[in-house]
Design a protein around this motif. Structure first.
Motif, PDB file in Angstrom:
ATOM      1  N   GLY A  12       0.837  -1.239   0.098  1.00  0.00           N
ATOM      2  CA  GLY A  12       0.029   0.098   0.066  1.00  0.00           C
ATOM      3  C   GLY A  12       0.827   1.151   0.064  1.00  0.00           C
ATOM      4  O   GLY A  12       2.022   1.059  -0.181  1.00  0.00           O
ATOM      5  N   GLN A  13       0.294   2.428   0.215  1.00  0.00           N
ATOM      6  CA  GLN A  13       0.815   3.700   0.046  1.00  0.00           C
ATOM      7  C   GLN A  13       1.966   4.011   1.309  1.00  0.00           C
ATOM      8  O   GLN A  13       2.583   4.933   1.289  1.00  0.00           O
ATOM      9  CB  GLN A  13      -0.034   4.512   0.023  1.00  0.00           C
ATOM     10  N   CYS A  41      -5.651   2.280  -2.068  1.00  0.00           N
ATOM     11  CA  CYS A  41      -5.894   3.530  -2.655  1.00  0.00           C
ATOM     12  C   CYS A  41      -5.760   3.641  -4.149  1.00  0.00           C
ATOM     13  O   CYS A  41      -6.860   3.987  -4.848  1.00  0.00           O
ATOM     14  CB  CYS A  41      -4.556   4.478  -2.262  1.00  0.00           C
ATOM     15  N   CYS A  46      -8.810   5.525  -3.482  1.00  0.00           N
ATOM     16  CA  CYS A  46      -9.066   6.851  -3.932  1.00  0.00           C
ATOM     17  C   CYS A  46      -9.006   7.076  -5.430  1.00  0.00           C
ATOM     18  O   CYS A  46      -9.620   7.720  -6.041  1.00  0.00           O
ATOM     19  CB  CYS A  46      -7.640   7.587  -3.461  1.00  0.00           C
ATOM     20  N   GLY A 310      -0.785   1.829   8.308  1.00  0.00           N
ATOM     21  CA  GLY A 310      -1.946   1.880   7.392  1.00  0.00           C
ATOM     22  C   GLY A 310      -3.122   1.452   8.275  1.00  0.00           C
ATOM     23  O   GLY A 310      -3.300   1.590   9.491  1.00  0.00           O
ATOM     24  N   THR A 319      -5.107   7.351   3.256  1.00  0.00           N
ATOM     25  CA  THR A 319      -4.130   7.144   2.377  1.00  0.00           C
ATOM     26  C   THR A 319      -2.646   8.039   3.082  1.00  0.00           C
ATOM     27  O   THR A 319      -1.672   7.503   3.026  1.00  0.00           O
ATOM     28  CB  THR A 319      -4.135   7.353   0.812  1.00  0.00           C
ATOM     29  N   SER A 322      -1.244   6.751   6.061  1.00  0.00           N
ATOM     30  CA  SER A 322      -0.526   5.564   5.810  1.00  0.00           C
ATOM     31  C   SER A 322       0.929   5.951   5.367  1.00  0.00           C
ATOM     32  O   SER A 322       1.957   5.161   5.644  1.00  0.00           O
ATOM     33  CB  SER A 322      -1.159   4.595   4.918  1.00  0.00           C
ATOM     34  N   TYR A 323       0.960   6.963   4.353  1.00  0.00           N
ATOM     35  CA  TYR A 323       2.109   7.302   3.916  1.00  0.00           C
ATOM     36  C   TYR A 323       3.168   8.154   4.869  1.00  0.00           C
ATOM     37  O   TYR A 323       4.330   7.697   5.237  1.00  0.00           O
ATOM     38  CB  TYR A 323       1.998   8.335   2.800  1.00  0.00           C
TER      39      TYR A 323
END
Length: 460
Positions: A12-13, A41, A46, A310, A319, A322-323
């Motif tokens: 993931g992100q 995402c 997203c 995340g 998102t 998580s980043y």
């Protein structure tokens, strides 16, 4: 058994950039993905939803073009094209993720389903049919969340849709019933209402978006209903059944019982952690009763050397969070930054039209905590840019400390509300007060310029 310095479970992100950064620091890194690179995402959240929402916005503009003096001879909705366009964008982003990982020396991408077989040992059921066992001193769990299906009698007997499966429907649902009244439900509801569905939204809480202030929820309900969506708040779905014409939902609002019928039903009642398949019982990683992995303020689990980032850990499921998780972990590991998730800002945006941009505390949170505040509020119908563009739905609202003029929070419902919210977010981070913004020079005639007038309302 193959030994790595780091194993990242989920691309993931948060997981993807972390894997790349770890490898660039010289760590031999494996990243395991059981489905598609990019996480929710890019594949289910997203990217695909915002691509389709953009199409629906065009349809809505055409439908109301006479408002701007533009007359047309009607239009048709080509949902297969809209879905194909969405898929092309998703594939573009997914391929970009793959290229980024593949071009990073030191990263090994493994496609398969991961599960702990020991404290720091991972067994992977590979997509090619084989099995692999990996071990590492540092393991990072980024497996995300999945739609939560409520235990409503009869639901399992009907062909329900989720926010994931809904995106691949190539025929516009005639009558779409949505269970849930929060961000996903409202974005999807408006999207399909604008594409031609008759949408019905059922929310158990007394208002939509229950975490928001009542005035925010009221405006959202008003513009949803203005477009034709039927909204039922304070309403419980008691039973769901299949009928010759589609699906029937028995609902109760207060003491009043009735039945809604539709051709399709979308479940948007929340999400649950994707941790069950990890077999965390084989290590000492603790989860809560909903399966969300428990972490401290540095994103460390109860097992030393194992982290969660995340949506899998619960908390704000965005998102950008998580980043940011990956940045906190990376900087703490390599820069001795001693960063914590407790002190970070949590901005978010709901991509209805108009948008809801949110940062900081709400008015009701301030009142609950006994914080002395004053409220600045300005309707979009008082904003020059909104009047000029014909986009006057919504308002700007800021929560200001009554004694210091420090900004504590904001809710912006309006065209590009998220962008305006971000200006206030930076002001909060930089310690810029409401009175300073009131006298600040903004280019005319931007939506941002109205922040002058927003804080002028505090003088009244």
């Amino acid at each position: 058994m193959e030994k790595f310095d780091a194993i990242v479970i989920g691309s993931g992100q948060g997981g993807t950039p972390l894997a790349k950064k770890l490898a660039k620091k010289g760590w031999k890194t494996a990243i395991i993905e059981q489905r598609y690179l990019g996480g929710t995402c890019i594949n289910d959240g997203c990217t695909p939803t915002k691509a389709m929402i953009a199409c629906a916005k065009v349809a809505n503009t055409i439908a109301h073009s006479k408002t701007w003096g533009i007359h047309n001879n009607g239009y048709t909705i080509d949902l297969p094209y809209i879905v194909a366009r969405k898929n092309d964008i998703v594939e573009q982003f997914r391929n970009g993720t793959a290229k980024g990982l593949e071009s990073t020396e030191g990263v090994t991408v493994i496609f398969g389903s991961a599960a702990f077989s020991g404290h720091k040992t991972i067994r992977v059921a590979l997509h090619n049919g084989g099995k692999s066992t990996l071990t590492a001193e540092h393991i990072f769990i980024n497996t995300g969340a999945t739609p939560l299906i409520p235990p409503i009698p009869g639901l399992s007997d009907v062909p329900y849709l989720t926010s994931t499966t809904m995106l691949d429907e190539i025929a516009v649902p005639k009558d779409l019933i949505i269970l849930g009244g929060s961000y996903i439900a409202l974005e999807m509801g408006q999207l399909y209402q604008r594409l031609g569905s008759n949408v019905m939204i059922i929310e158990t809480a007394p208002q939509l978006v229950s975490k928001e202030d009542a005035d925010v929820a009221a405006v959202i309900k008003k513009f949803m209903e203005a477009e034709g969506t039927r909204v039922f708040t304070g309403t419980t779905a008691e039973r769901i059944s299949k009928t010759p014409a589609g699906i029937a939902v028995d609902i109760i609002t207060g003491t009043r019982k009735t039945t809604l019928t539709g051709s399709h039903i979308l479940i948007a009642t929340g999400r649950k952690s994707q941790s069950a398949a990890l077999q965390l019982a084989n290590t000492n990683v603790i989860t809560d009763e909903k399966g969300f992995i428990q972490v401290n303020d540095r994103l460390e689990t109860s097992a030393p050397g194992i982290y969660a980032i995340g949506d899998v850990k619960g908390g704000p499921a965005f998102t950008h969070i998580s980043y940011n998780d990956h940045l906190i972990i990376y900087k703490n590991l390599f820069e001795n930054a001693n960063l914590s998730i407790k002190s970070r800002q949590v901005p978010y945006c709901m991509f209805t039209d108009p948008q809801l941009g949110r940062i900081g505390i709400t008015e009701k949170e301030a009142l609950k905590d006994g914080i002395p505040v004053k409220i600045a509020c300005l309707g979009m119908d008082k904003i020059a840019r909104a009047i000029e563009t014909g986009q006057t739905t919504g308002f700007m609202k800021a929560i200001v400390h009554a004694n210091t003029d420090v900004l504590l929070g904001a809710a912006i419902i309006g065209t590009e509300g998220g962008e305006t919210m971000s200006i206030l977010q930076m002001a909060m981070l930089g310690g810029i007060t409401a009175m300073q913004i009131r006298e600040m020079i903004f280019a005319h005639p931007l939506y941002a310029e109205s922040l002058n007038n927003l804080f002028m309302t505090l003088e009244k």
